[in-house]
Design a protein around this motif. Structure first.
Motif, short mmCIF file in Angstrom:
data_model
loop_
_atom_site.label_atom_id
_atom_site.label_comp_id
_atom_site.label_asym_id
_atom_site.label_seq_id
_atom_site.Cartn_x
_atom_site.Cartn_y
_atom_site.Cartn_z
N HIS A 196 -1.67 -5.70 5.28
CA HIS A 196 -1.72 -4.73 4.19
C HIS A 196 -2.39 -3.46 4.70
CE1 HIS A 196 -3.46 -3.04 0.33
NE2 HIS A 196 -2.19 -3.17 0.03
N HIS A 233 3.24 -3.40 3.95
CA HIS A 233 2.73 -4.68 3.46
C HIS A 233 3.67 -5.82 3.83
CE1 HIS A 233 5.63 -3.43 0.41
NE2 HIS A 233 4.87 -2.41 0.11
N THR A 271 0.51 -3.29 -5.41
CA THR A 271 0.71 -4.03 -4.17
C THR A 271 -0.41 -5.03 -3.95
OG1 THR A 271 1.82 -2.12 -3.21
CG2 THR A 271 1.04 -3.79 -1.69
#
Length: 412
Positions: free
Chosen positions: A285, A302, A353
């Protein structure tokens, strides 16, 4: 259009998109729909990517992602090629206490399963017909320069492209992200995904199975019957890295026997319908996804465990958000590379996210705890989810990609 048809290659466009895969090309098409022009650069030959048998993988397209495809004109090209996911059965090793996620009839399916090849064919055909996309294939960027005035990229064949914003959609090993110095939170799961397709005796009833074993999840994802009427599903079987070599080395007959043992006969007799592939599972990430005239999207930003099938869908949420932010800014007269727009994009995407990836990582760890006590606790929790409508609704909204603040392109 393809690279052989491009005149004035140095013409300045709004975007330079590095990577013409599923996420990068969807961005180019979504941007084109609102008048945003782009150069798309990809080292691969599109003919190789869509060749029969080149890629046996399939992807789950959530309800929100299907809305995006519909809103950018891809739905007609994909009509009839995807298998609806009408329900998801989740079980801890096929023991009692499974959860069945089945939406109400008026809500439609939980998503659709598509062969990656079919997605690519639809995207590439649409791109060839789109004048707002200049598509440069079988080449790559050897120089990327960004400053206050714009972006300049030199290709391996010597051409120089210019734009207002550089978008990195190059996948997990993104050189542009690394060159920009974006730090990554990352770790290995010490697992490997075994991916293939299965023919099976019994119809799947449009049900996806997520069977959790201590060594890793085992997913069966429904595909359309083939031209001969044979029932098919995609398999994603997670094994420990220490066991992966042995599984990879298995002859097909032994591999099929091992798979059948874990399926407990739910789909009857099985055989392979696609080549076997494998890849290591990692989490990463990026702490930042924007810089000066730069945005990083999809797997470049990601990467997660495939346990929930949300990797591609998360990238498509990046697409919808970036196009909305850029188009609104450009209507106000702002440049696509404006720092205010990129800051808005980063703020919008970072929370969503992080939430999706945290839930996915948590599930991976929770279901990976071995032992009877851990299994009993999991099944107790699963029973609660099965009985409590609000909990069930939360998980179904997550699966359909309909949670959180959605960009307009991902809404019906």
């Amino acid at each position: 259009m393809n690279d052989s048809n491009i005149s004035a290659a140095a013409e300045r466009r709004d975007l330079i998109i590095l990577g013409g895969g599923l996420v990068g090309m969807t961005l180019a098409l979504a941007a084109a729909r609102v008048g945003i022009t782009s150069h798309v650069i990809d080292r691969a030959d599109p003919a190789d990517l869509v060749a029969e048998g080149a890629d046996g993988r399939a992807s789950a397209i959530s309800t929100a992602s299907w809305n995006l495809f519909t809103n950018i004109g891809l739905a007609d090209r994909l009509d009839g090629l995807g298998c609806p996911i009408d329900s998801i059965a989740v079980t801890d090793g096929m023991k009692p206490g499974r959860i069945d996620f089945t939406p109400k009839a008026e809500e439609g399916s939980l998503g659709r399963m598509f062969a990656n090849r079919d997605l690519r064919i639809a995207l590439f055909d649409a791109a060839r017909d789109e004048p707002n996309i200049a598509w440069h294939v079988r080449t790559e960027a050897i120089r990327r320069d960004r400053d206050g005035h714009g972006v300049e990229v030199e290709l391996a064949d010597g051409r120089v492209l210019r734009a207002s914003l550089l978008v990195a959609a190059e996948g997990r090993q993104s050189p542009t992200r690394d060159e920009a110095g974006f730090a990554l939170a990352k770790w290995e799961y010490d697992h490997r995904a075994m991916v293939t397709g299965l023919f099976h005796e019994k119809p799947h009833g449009n049900t996806a199975w997520e069977i959790f074993y201590p060594e890793g999840p085992f997913a069966l994802l429904p595909l359309l019957d083939d031209a001969q009427g044979r029932h098919r599903s995609a398999l994603v079987w997670t094994v420990g890295e220490k066991d992966a070599g042995g599984v990879i080395a298995m002859p097909d007959a032994m591999f099929v026997n091992e798979v059948a043992e874990r399926m407990h006969g739910v789909l009857g007799t099985i055989s392979l319908s696609a080549p076997r592939m494998s890849y290591p599972l990692r989490f990463h990430h990026a702490g930042k996804v924007t810089g000066e005239r730069l945005a990083v999207i999809g797997d470049a930003a990601h990467g997660m465990h495939p346990i929930a099938g949300q990797g591609l869908n998360l990238g498509l949420r990046d697409v919808g958000t970036l196009v909305e932010v850029l188009s609104e800014g450009m209507r106000l007269g702002l440049d696509p590379g404006d720092a205010q727009l990129l800051a808005r994009y980063e703020k919008w995407r970072s929370l969503d996210t992080f939430m999706v990836m945290s839930v996915t990582d948590g599930l991976t760890r929770l279901f990976g705890v071995p032992g009877r006590t851990a299994s009993a606790v999991r099944r107790l929790g699963m029973g609660a989810v099965q009985r409590i409508p609000t909990l069930k609704r939360f998980f179904m909204d997550e699966a359909r990609g309909m949670s959180g603040k959605l960009p307009e392109l991902l809404q019906a």
